[in-house]
Design a protein around this motif. Structure first.
Motif, PDB file in Angstrom:
ATOM      1  N   UNK A   1       0.830  -1.203   0.000  1.00 20.24           N
ATOM      2  CA  UNK A   1       0.000   0.000   0.000  1.00 20.24           C
ATOM      3  C   UNK A   1       0.868   1.258   0.000  1.00 20.24           C
ATOM      4  N   UNK A   2       1.938   1.246   0.807  1.00 19.30           N
ATOM      5  CA  UNK A   2       2.829   2.416   0.849  1.00 19.30           C
ATOM      6  C   UNK A   2       3.554   2.613  -0.478  1.00 19.30           C
ATOM      7  N   UNK A   3       4.015   1.523  -1.077  1.00 19.05           N
ATOM      8  CA  UNK A   3       4.685   1.624  -2.368  1.00 19.05           C
ATOM      9  C   UNK A   3       3.717   2.155  -3.419  1.00 19.05           C
ATOM     10  N   UNK A   4       2.485   1.691  -3.399  1.00 20.87           N
ATOM     11  CA  UNK A   4       1.476   2.186  -4.343  1.00 20.87           C
ATOM     12  C   UNK A   4       1.201   3.663  -4.128  1.00 20.87           C
ATOM     13  N   UNK A   5       1.107   4.074  -2.871  1.00 21.37           N
ATOM     14  CA  UNK A   5       0.858   5.484  -2.559  1.00 21.37           C
ATOM     15  C   UNK A   5       2.019   6.355  -3.027  1.00 21.37           C
TER      16      UNK A   5
END
Length: 142
Positions: free
Chosen positions: A121-125
């Motif tokens: 999720x953090x990488x996507x954000x």
């Protein structure tokens, strides 16, 4: 860096590995439960046989030769009952231990999967924020 690797840098392979460990412990728990069930059934059969022997002894006279044989059979059956009681206790202990290990493995699996999902999720954000910025910078220069 080590903390980062433990908490954030989790690969899909690590998630699968932890889940496999939980599945292994689950199958081991099922095997232990089956063993315990069989041991209890054997113990129940021995207890029933001991009741029958005791009943037969009560009907047989003390001076009868059959009484001596029944006493010997009763003694052997009591010894078998004690052995099976130890087997059942050991099986119960192993079941409790395996259950505790399984609960820890499931907890670890959930934690690892949750950390992996947070990382994705953090990488996507970050990608959603950095991507348009880089695109805008390159488009502004051209």
């Amino acid at each position: 860096k080590q903390w980062y690797q433990r908490r954030v840098a989790i690969t899909a392979g690590e998630v699968t590995e932890v889940q496999e460990r939980a599945r292994y412990l689950e199958s081991k728990l099922n095997y232990n439960r089956k063993d315990m069930k069989e041991a209890r059934e054997q113990l129940d059969n021995v207890v029933e046989r001991l009741r029958n022997i005791t009943s037969e002894l009560e009907r047989t006279g003390r001076g009868d030769v059959k009484a001596i044989h029944l006493r010997q059979l009763e003694y052997e059956t009591i010894q078998e009952e004690l052995r099976l009681n130890r087997t059942v206790q050991k099986a119960e202990y192993e079941e409790r231990e395996t259950f505790a290990l399984l609960m820890n493995a499931v907890r670890e699996s959930h934690e690892t999967e949750r950390n992996y999902n947070q990382r994705i999720k953090m990488i996507s954000l970050i990608g959603a924020i950095v991507g348009p910025c880089v695109g805008y910078l390159f488009s502004a220069r051209l």
